[in-house]
Design a protein around this motif. Structure first.
Motif, PDB file in Angstrom:
ATOM      1  N   SER A  81      -2.698   3.357   9.505  1.00 21.96           N
ATOM      2  CA  SER A  81      -3.990   2.746   9.832  1.00 21.96           C
ATOM      3  C   SER A  81      -3.859   1.246  10.047  1.00 21.96           C
ATOM      4  N   PRO A 141      -1.588   3.649   3.645  1.00 24.79           N
ATOM      5  CA  PRO A 141      -2.353   2.860   4.613  1.00 24.79           C
ATOM      6  C   PRO A 141      -1.535   2.354   5.796  1.00 24.79           C
ATOM      7  N   ASN A 172      -5.366   8.709   6.742  1.00 27.06           N
ATOM      8  CA  ASN A 172      -5.536   7.719   7.804  1.00 27.06           C
ATOM      9  C   ASN A 172      -7.008   7.526   8.141  1.00 27.06           C
ATOM     10  N   VAL A 228      -8.755   5.654   5.227  1.00 26.13           N
ATOM     11  CA  VAL A 228      -8.366   4.238   5.196  1.00 26.13           C
ATOM     12  C   VAL A 228      -9.014   3.503   6.365  1.00 26.13           C
ATOM     13  N   GLY A 278       0.814  -1.216   0.000  1.00 27.79           N
ATOM     14  CA  GLY A 278       0.000   0.000   0.000  1.00 27.79           C
ATOM     15  C   GLY A 278       0.840   1.255   0.000  1.00 27.79           C
TER      16      GLY A 278
END
Length: 181
Positions: free
Chosen positions: A34, A31, A142, A145, A19
């Motif tokens: 997260s 990502p 964040n 996601v 990602g």
């Protein structure tokens, strides 16, 4: 930490690396933070710390190493450990609180990374203030996601926990009856 948990950490770390590499063309939208928060919430602080270290070094092999790598590890490990303690709390944390924590983590990450410039150049505030728009991108990314991934991934982890307790319960039952025969 058992093999199954290590496998989950490795899978989440590989998803984070892919990602981060896939979204490298977008400034600070990735990502990784997260996914580290999700790992901490469901797998604990140690798993989140291991995932943060793995993700940082593996993705920086692709994107470039530097003095910031150490600070990325520090920031992501701290974020993951805090989320691990949040996940260990007895109460169920509302999704909105988790999304807000993910957004806050974008700003916290930027603050820690800004310390690199202070370490090298001795000027913190100009660099930090100039980076606030990028920290905002990170915070919004964040949150987005987390809004997408958290409901999906939480169902898998809840199913994992239920299956694990069922399997352990069956093994304990078998062990208990074997001794009685």
């Amino acid at each position: 930490m058992n093999t199954y948990k290590l496998t989950l950490v490795a899978l989440l770390a590989s998803l984070a690396v892919v990602g981060r590499f896939a979204f490298a063309f977008l400034p600070n939208i990735q990502p990784v933070t997260s996914l580290i928060i999700i790992a901490g919430l469901f797998l604990g602080p140690l798993a989140a710390a291991i995932m943060a270290i793995l993700t940082t070094f593996l993705s920086n092999i692709l994107l470039g190493m530097g003095i910031w790598t150490v600070w990325q590890v520090v920031a992501w490990v701290f974020i993951g450990v805090i989320s691990g303690f949040i996940g260990k709390s007895k109460r169920k944390t509302p999704t909105l609180v988790i999304v807000l924590y993910a957004a806050f983590s974008g700003y916290f990450y930027g603050l820690i990374i800004s310390l690199v410039t202070y370490q090298v150049a001795g000027k913190f505030w100009p660099y930090y203030l100039a980076g606030l728009p990028f920290d905002t991108y990170h915070a919004v990314g964040n949150a987005m996601v987390m809004l997408v991934f958290y409901p999906i991934v939480s169902k898998f982890f809840i199913k994992y926990a239920q299956d694990r307790f069922t399997i352990q319960g069956n093994q304990n039952t078998k062990r208990g009856t074997e001794g009685q025969v």
